[in-house]
Design an enzyme around this catalytic site. Structure first.
Site, PDB file in Angstrom:
ATOM      1  N   LYS A   1      13.303  16.125 -29.158  1.00 45.98           N
ATOM      2  CA  LYS A   1      11.999  16.801 -29.116  1.00 45.98           C
ATOM      3  C   LYS A   1      11.044  16.001 -30.002  1.00 45.98           C
ATOM      4  CE  LYS A   1      10.960  21.455 -29.205  1.00 45.98           C
ATOM      5  NZ  LYS A   1      10.232  21.716 -27.973  1.00 45.98           N
TER       6      LYS A   1
HETATM    7  N1  PPE Z   1      11.425  21.551 -22.201  1.00 41.84           N
HETATM    8  C1  PPE Z   1      10.469  21.185 -23.083  1.00 41.84           C
HETATM    9  C2  PPE Z   1       9.704  19.957 -22.808  1.00 41.84           C
HETATM   10  C3  PPE Z   1      10.233  21.967 -24.206  1.00 41.84           C
HETATM   11  O1  PPE Z   1       9.285  21.598 -25.072  1.00 41.84           O
HETATM   12  C4  PPE Z   1      10.979  23.147 -24.408  1.00 41.84           C
HETATM   13  C5  PPE Z   1      10.721  24.017 -25.593  1.00 41.84           C
HETATM   14  C6  PPE Z   1      11.954  23.497 -23.453  1.00 41.84           C
HETATM   15  C7  PPE Z   1      12.162  22.668 -22.375  1.00 41.84           C
HETATM   16  C8  PPE Z   1      12.810  24.721 -23.605  1.00 41.84           C
HETATM   17  O2  PPE Z   1      13.707  24.563 -24.663  1.00 41.84           O
HETATM   18  P1  PPE Z   1      14.270  25.822 -25.480  1.00 41.84           P
HETATM   19  O3  PPE Z   1      13.163  26.357 -26.281  1.00 41.84           O
HETATM   20  O4  PPE Z   1      15.377  25.253 -26.288  1.00 41.84           O
HETATM   21  O5  PPE Z   1      14.747  26.795 -24.472  1.00 41.84           O
HETATM   22  N2  PPE Z   1       9.377  24.067 -26.001  1.00 41.84           N
HETATM   23  C9  PPE Z   1       9.023  24.539 -27.324  1.00 41.84           C
HETATM   24  C10 PPE Z   1       7.622  24.140 -27.708  1.00 41.84           C
HETATM   25  C11 PPE Z   1       6.539  24.807 -26.963  1.00 41.84           C
HETATM   26  C12 PPE Z   1       5.184  24.470 -27.482  1.00 41.84           C
HETATM   27  O6  PPE Z   1       4.235  24.691 -26.781  1.00 41.84           O
HETATM   28  O7  PPE Z   1       5.027  23.997 -28.607  1.00 41.84           O
HETATM   29  C13 PPE Z   1       9.225  26.046 -27.456  1.00 41.84           C
HETATM   30  O8  PPE Z   1       9.392  26.730 -26.443  1.00 41.84           O
HETATM   31  O9  PPE Z   1       9.238  26.516 -28.581  1.00 41.84           O
END
Ligand code: PPE
Length: 308
Positions: free
Chosen positions: A160
């Site tokens: 990330k």
């Molecule tokens: N893909 C991406 C690109 C992503 O950033 C997230 C989380 C996910 C999938 C889902 O991952 P998880 O949260 O482990 O289920 N995105 C984070 C950031 C969002 C933001 O706008 O800042 C979040 O959901 O916290």
């Protein structure tokens, strides 16, 4: 979305007053984007506020840092303990969103990251539904982005990475300005990858399908993994298969998953209704169970919760 300030932000072991949690303008990450973050949520449960899958989020943060060759001077347990503390000192009894960030700080300039100081911060604040109450209830309108997701040899998609979100930010702006709620990104091979901050599932003939994270260049979502467990417990089969954009158009149901977004039904993709455009029965069952699990209303998922 506006931020509601709280009292303190944890910065390198200190609880700093919110207005003083600042960095120098020559902070490495601000210029070159090498840094890693997490998004975690805590919820009010019948036994007090609890953080959802804290350990898994912090493990992923450390893995992101490993990929970026950033040596975090804290152990997993120290990061988890600091997160519990930041929720406690800010008295976020009704739940919150938590944002840990590891960044390269002030002291070195020039692209070479080796030798730059590694700083760690954890902030927490109260944050409502990421895609709005209306979206959670009725579904969101999605647009396939003209921006492709990163090629794995251009940006490590399992991390990330702060700078990696330029790609997501371009796609999000494009979708929102065109009148949609969120973007779906295709990978460099043209196959469905993920959204700007969420993973994606479709339902076809009763089977749940999500793109395989590594192959699709998508983040391995912690919500996605939780949904696989919940779906299996509800006797639904889940498979990881590559998806093309026409698979999205022809899906019976579809939804997106992420910490910030939680579980949100998709009502249409590129103006083609998904099913009849209303959240379908499987999506609704999964969303309901997820919402109960995160709020401590499902004892079988208690191990996912860390009480504050
Ligand atoms: N893909 C991406 C690109 C992503 O950033 C997230 C989380 C996910 C999938 C889902 O991952 P998880 O949260 O482990 O289920 N995105 C984070 C950031 C969002 C933001 O706008 O800042 C979040 O959901 O916290």
């Amino acid at each position: 979305m506006p931020i509601t300030p709280t009292k303190k932000i944890w910065m390198d072991g200190e609880f700093v007053d919110w207005p003083d949690a600042k960095v120098h303008v020559l902070t490495y990450t601000l210029h070159y984007g090498t840094g890693a973050f997490e998004g975690i949520r805590a919820y009010k449960t019948p036994n007090g506020v609890a953080i959802f899958r804290l350990k898994e989020h912090m493990e992923r943060l450390l893995r992101s840092c490993k990929i970026l060759m950033m040596e975090v001077p804290y152990e997993l347990k120290e990061l988890c303990d600091a997160t519990v503390e930041i929720v406690r000192v800010n008295e976020l009894h009704d739940g919150c969103y938590i944002r840990p960030l590891v960044y390269l700080g002030y002291g070195e300039i020039g692209v070479n990251p080796i030798g730059a100081p590694v700083n760690t911060a954890i902030a927490a604040w109260s944050w409502g539904p990421y895609l709005g109450d209306h979206g959670v209830e009725n579904g969101v309108r999605m647009k396939i982005s003209s921006w492709a997701r990163h090629h794995p040899n251009a940006m490590p998609t399992a991390s990330k990475t702060v700078g990696g979100y330029v790609n997501a930010s371009l796609a999000k702006a494009e979708a929102v300005l065109a009148g949609y709620d969120e973007a779906i990104m295709l990978g460099p091979d043209g196959l469905v990858s993920e959204c700007t901050g969420e993973n994606l599932f479709i339902v076809r003939d009763g089977l749940l399908i999500s793109p395989p994270p590594s192959e699709a260049g998508a983040l391995r979502g912690i919500t996605q993994a939780s949904i696989v467990k919940i779906a299996n417990d509800l006797q639904y089969e889940v498979s990881f298969e590559t998806l093309r954009r026409d698979d999205l158009y022809l899906a019976d149901e579809a939804f997106i998953t992420g910490t910030a977004a939680e579980v949100v039904p998709i009502s249409s993709v590129d103006d083609r209704l998904v099913g009849d455009g209303r959240p379908g029965p499987i999506t609704t069952a999964i969303k309901t169970t997820y919402h109960q699990a995160i709020r401590g209303e499902r004892p079988q998922y208690e191990e996912w919760l860390t009480r504050v």
